[in-house]
Scaffold this active site. Sequence first.
Site, PDB file in Angstrom:
ATOM      1  N   GLY A  23      -5.242   3.335   0.177  1.00  0.00           N
ATOM      2  CA  GLY A  23      -5.377   4.328  -0.901  1.00  0.00           C
ATOM      3  C   GLY A  23      -4.078   4.444  -1.682  1.00  0.00           C
ATOM      4  N   GLY A  92     -12.240  -4.305   2.840  1.00  0.00           N
ATOM      5  CA  GLY A  92     -12.121  -5.755   3.059  1.00  0.00           C
ATOM      6  C   GLY A  92     -10.790  -6.188   3.624  1.00  0.00           C
ATOM      7  N   GLY A 132      -0.149   1.910   4.225  1.00  0.00           N
ATOM      8  CA  GLY A 132      -0.238   2.819   5.365  1.00  0.00           C
ATOM      9  C   GLY A 132      -0.521   2.041   6.649  1.00  0.00           C
ATOM     10  CB  THR A 155      -0.143   7.231   3.873  1.00  0.00           C
ATOM     11  OG1 THR A 155      -1.203   8.201   3.979  1.00  0.00           O
ATOM     12  CG2 THR A 155       0.801   7.443   5.034  1.00  0.00           C
ATOM     13  CG  ASP A 157      -3.568  10.445   4.783  1.00  0.00           C
ATOM     14  OD1 ASP A 157      -3.828  11.165   3.801  1.00  0.00           O
ATOM     15  OD2 ASP A 157      -4.267   9.466   5.108  1.00  0.00           O
ATOM     16  N   GLY A 200      -6.040  13.777   4.365  1.00  0.00           N
ATOM     17  CA  GLY A 200      -5.100  13.687   5.485  1.00  0.00           C
ATOM     18  C   GLY A 200      -5.625  12.880   6.656  1.00  0.00           C
ATOM     19  NE  ARG A 201      -8.341   7.526   7.697  1.00  0.00           N
ATOM     20  CZ  ARG A 201      -9.603   7.371   7.279  1.00  0.00           C
ATOM     21  NH1 ARG A 201      -9.923   7.636   6.025  1.00  0.00           N
ATOM     22  NH2 ARG A 201     -10.532   6.938   8.091  1.00  0.00           N
ATOM     23  CG  LEU A 301      -8.042  16.409  -8.321  1.00  0.00           C
ATOM     24  CD1 LEU A 301      -8.459  17.876  -8.331  1.00  0.00           C
ATOM     25  CD2 LEU A 301      -7.727  15.933  -9.737  1.00  0.00           C
TER      26      LEU A 301
HETATM   27  O1  F6P Z   1      -5.270   7.497   3.573  1.00  0.00           O
HETATM   28  C1  F6P Z   1      -5.244   8.075   2.337  1.00  0.00           C
HETATM   29  C2  F6P Z   1      -6.514   8.757   2.022  1.00  0.00           C
HETATM   30  O2  F6P Z   1      -6.266   9.381   0.817  1.00  0.00           O
HETATM   31  C3  F6P Z   1      -7.065   9.709   3.093  1.00  0.00           C
HETATM   32  O3  F6P Z   1      -6.415  10.943   3.073  1.00  0.00           O
HETATM   33  C4  F6P Z   1      -8.524   9.765   2.752  1.00  0.00           C
HETATM   34  O4  F6P Z   1      -9.314  10.045   3.870  1.00  0.00           O
HETATM   35  C5  F6P Z   1      -8.794   8.393   2.263  1.00  0.00           C
HETATM   36  O5  F6P Z   1      -7.584   7.847   1.802  1.00  0.00           O
HETATM   37  C6  F6P Z   1      -9.840   8.349   1.167  1.00  0.00           C
HETATM   38  O6  F6P Z   1      -9.987   7.050   0.701  1.00  0.00           O
HETATM   39  P1  F6P Z   1     -10.993   6.579  -0.450  1.00  0.00           P
HETATM   40  O7  F6P Z   1     -10.110   6.066  -1.538  1.00  0.00           O
HETATM   41  O8  F6P Z   1     -11.770   5.494   0.189  1.00  0.00           O
HETATM   42  O9  F6P Z   1     -11.826   7.723  -0.873  1.00  0.00           O
END
Ligand code: F6P
Length: 376
Positions: A23, A92, A132, A155, A157, A200-201, A301
């Site tokens: 991300g 992927g 990350g 990250t 997170d 934040g996972r 956001l």
């Molecule tokens: O790891 C970063 C993160 O923003 C997490 O906090 C979140 O769960 C995830 O990526 C969301 O990813 P996506 O871009 O697949 O919605």
Amino acid sequence: MAQRTRKTKASTIRRLAVSTGGGDAPGLNAVIRAVVLAAHRQGWEVVGIRDGYNGLFLPDQYPDGGLIPLTPARVRGITHLGGTIIGTTNAGSPLAFPTKMPDGTMAEVDRSDELVEAFKSNGIDAVVAIGGDGSLTIANVLAKKGVRIVGVPKTIDNDLSKTVVTFGFDSAVSFATECLDRLHSTAESHRRVMVVEVMGRYAGWIALNAGVSGTADAILIPEIPYDLDKVAAAIRKRGFEGRPFAIVVVAEGAKPKGGSHSVVEKNLGAAERLGGAAERVARELRAKTKKDTRHVVLGHLLRGGSPTTFDRLISLRFGAAAVRALAQGHSGVMVALDPPTVRYVPLAQATKRMKTVPRDCDTVRTARELGICLGD
Ligand code: F6P
């Protein structure tokens, strides 16, 4: 401690590749800029791999070329920009690539050897992998296969071990805090409970830091499974004290006692997607408190916009340090913030364990001492 996994001389690097994976996070472009400028001073050519490793790994998808030449001119004026000029992906992984099997079914297949070959055939002598835990795990595998590679911890997170902080986290927390400030006035005006979900996972860093800074009344994080009767009681108590509204911050990975976190989907080659935590909490709190309740998902956001000054600076420092590490002959390491310095730690150590919020850490204790309900 720094680990020298290779003794190659800096002069043997002619072409350096940069990859941004997972991300996006504020500060990616600042890292790219620092890498390009520092590498230029070493006399190295720099290319950006488009969309993680896809530009190299899936060349057919890039008729205009999967590599972007990154000159000092190309990275001018990007330090403050959100996103990444070379693109990213969190789908992927080359270690678990969704692949059609002879029987027609799809399965996750380790195709990292193909990636190693692609580095060779494109004359890439070294790689800076910005990402990350997923991207740095890939980097660790590549390092073991002989790729000269240095990782940069990214990250929002903040769940990576061995660095005091990842870049992107401060920007995410700052924005989430600003949102909580804004939600206070509407919550108070309508005497509502506002339930705010943050990313934040499986770690509660964003929820905890923004929740304390933004004076939330309750903060629910994955590390402390919640009991909504406790949260409802805290909201009722506020009401008796003449405060008939409340702000509840919910980490997307928060879970009830004895229950599990809310998952939206899980696709091959990608991590499970979390979501729905705030909606669930809001629905149950409405039933328990009989108060008008709304939920807000801050979601992506938190990943957009300009990096804060703190994130810009550590991103620039990380980028320069990654080139310095390669120039000094390091490989298989991640640059890490260890104030006042940036040091190098083995990728294997950095990716071994996720950094979650210790239940007895100072910020958790502070939250309790301020009377914030943590749902336990
Ligand atoms: O790891 C970063 C993160 O923003 C997490 O906090 C979140 O769960 C995830 O990526 C969301 O990813 P996506 O871009 O697949 O919605």
